[in-house]
Design a protein around this motif. Sequence first.
Motif, PDB file in Angstrom:
ATOM      1  N   LEU A   7       0.857  -1.177   0.000  1.00  0.00           N
ATOM      2  CA  LEU A   7       0.000   0.000   0.000  1.00  0.00           C
ATOM      3  C   LEU A   7       0.898   1.232   0.000  1.00  0.00           C
ATOM      4  O   LEU A   7       1.828   1.325   0.791  1.00  0.00           O
ATOM      5  CB  LEU A   7      -0.903   0.015   1.239  1.00  0.00           C
ATOM      6  N   GLU A   8       0.607   2.162  -0.896  1.00  0.00           N
ATOM      7  CA  GLU A   8       1.384   3.395  -0.929  1.00  0.00           C
ATOM      8  C   GLU A   8       0.452   4.576  -1.208  1.00  0.00           C
ATOM      9  O   GLU A   8      -0.356   4.540  -2.125  1.00  0.00           O
ATOM     10  CB  GLU A   8       2.458   3.323  -2.010  1.00  0.00           C
ATOM     11  N   ARG A  31       4.453  -5.701   3.029  1.00  0.00           N
ATOM     12  CA  ARG A  31       3.665  -6.883   3.375  1.00  0.00           C
ATOM     13  C   ARG A  31       3.913  -7.243   4.841  1.00  0.00           C
ATOM     14  O   ARG A  31       5.039  -7.266   5.302  1.00  0.00           O
ATOM     15  CB  ARG A  31       4.065  -8.054   2.480  1.00  0.00           C
ATOM     16  N   GLY A  32       2.849  -7.483   5.596  1.00  0.00           N
ATOM     17  CA  GLY A  32       2.950  -7.867   6.992  1.00  0.00           C
ATOM     18  C   GLY A  32       2.818  -6.712   7.970  1.00  0.00           C
ATOM     19  O   GLY A  32       2.458  -6.919   9.118  1.00  0.00           O
ATOM     20  N   LEU A  34       0.685  -4.155   7.903  1.00  0.00           N
ATOM     21  CA  LEU A  34      -0.723  -3.920   8.190  1.00  0.00           C
ATOM     22  C   LEU A  34      -1.262  -4.994   9.128  1.00  0.00           C
ATOM     23  O   LEU A  34      -2.075  -4.710   9.999  1.00  0.00           O
ATOM     24  CB  LEU A  34      -1.523  -3.885   6.888  1.00  0.00           C
ATOM     25  N   ASP A  35      -0.778  -6.226   8.972  1.00  0.00           N
ATOM     26  CA  ASP A  35      -1.205  -7.313   9.849  1.00  0.00           C
ATOM     27  C   ASP A  35      -0.835  -7.018  11.296  1.00  0.00           C
ATOM     28  O   ASP A  35      -1.616  -7.268  12.211  1.00  0.00           O
ATOM     29  CB  ASP A  35      -0.571  -8.635   9.419  1.00  0.00           C
ATOM     30  N   ALA A  36       0.356  -6.478  11.513  1.00  0.00           N
ATOM     31  CA  ALA A  36       0.796  -6.163  12.873  1.00  0.00           C
ATOM     32  C   ALA A  36      -0.046  -5.036  13.467  1.00  0.00           C
ATOM     33  O   ALA A  36      -0.432  -5.092  14.638  1.00  0.00           O
ATOM     34  CB  ALA A  36       2.268  -5.785  12.874  1.00  0.00           C
ATOM     35  N   MET A  37      -0.355  -4.011  12.671  1.00  0.00           N
ATOM     36  CA  MET A  37      -1.182  -2.913  13.171  1.00  0.00           C
ATOM     37  C   MET A  37      -2.596  -3.402  13.470  1.00  0.00           C
ATOM     38  O   MET A  37      -3.191  -3.018  14.473  1.00  0.00           O
ATOM     39  CB  MET A  37      -1.218  -1.765  12.160  1.00  0.00           C
ATOM     40  N   TYR A  38      -3.135  -4.261  12.611  1.00  0.00           N
ATOM     41  CA  TYR A  38      -4.466  -4.815  12.842  1.00  0.00           C
ATOM     42  C   TYR A  38      -4.480  -5.642  14.122  1.00  0.00           C
ATOM     43  O   TYR A  38      -5.397  -5.527  14.931  1.00  0.00           O
ATOM     44  CB  TYR A  38      -4.904  -5.679  11.647  1.00  0.00           C
TER      45      TYR A  38
END
Length: 75
Positions: A7-8, A31-32, A34-38
Amino acid sequence: MPGTPMLEVRSLSAHYGSVQALSPVSLSLARGELDAMYAYARASLLRYARWMAEHEVPTLSRPEVLEYHLTSLRH
């Protein structure tokens, strides 16, 4: 493809009439990330929900803990 962000966003800004609500901001997520923030946001929400379930009570089920007692509302 390695090195390519998932995402940019570049120079995003927002105005409401003459008011600038958001200064130009850029964001790049690999990649990854956003998963950590979620996962963090989800864990925070669940912790808050557990706290609410344990400590909050319906307003009139324990009138003695109300900030403004019902007796002070009577005229």
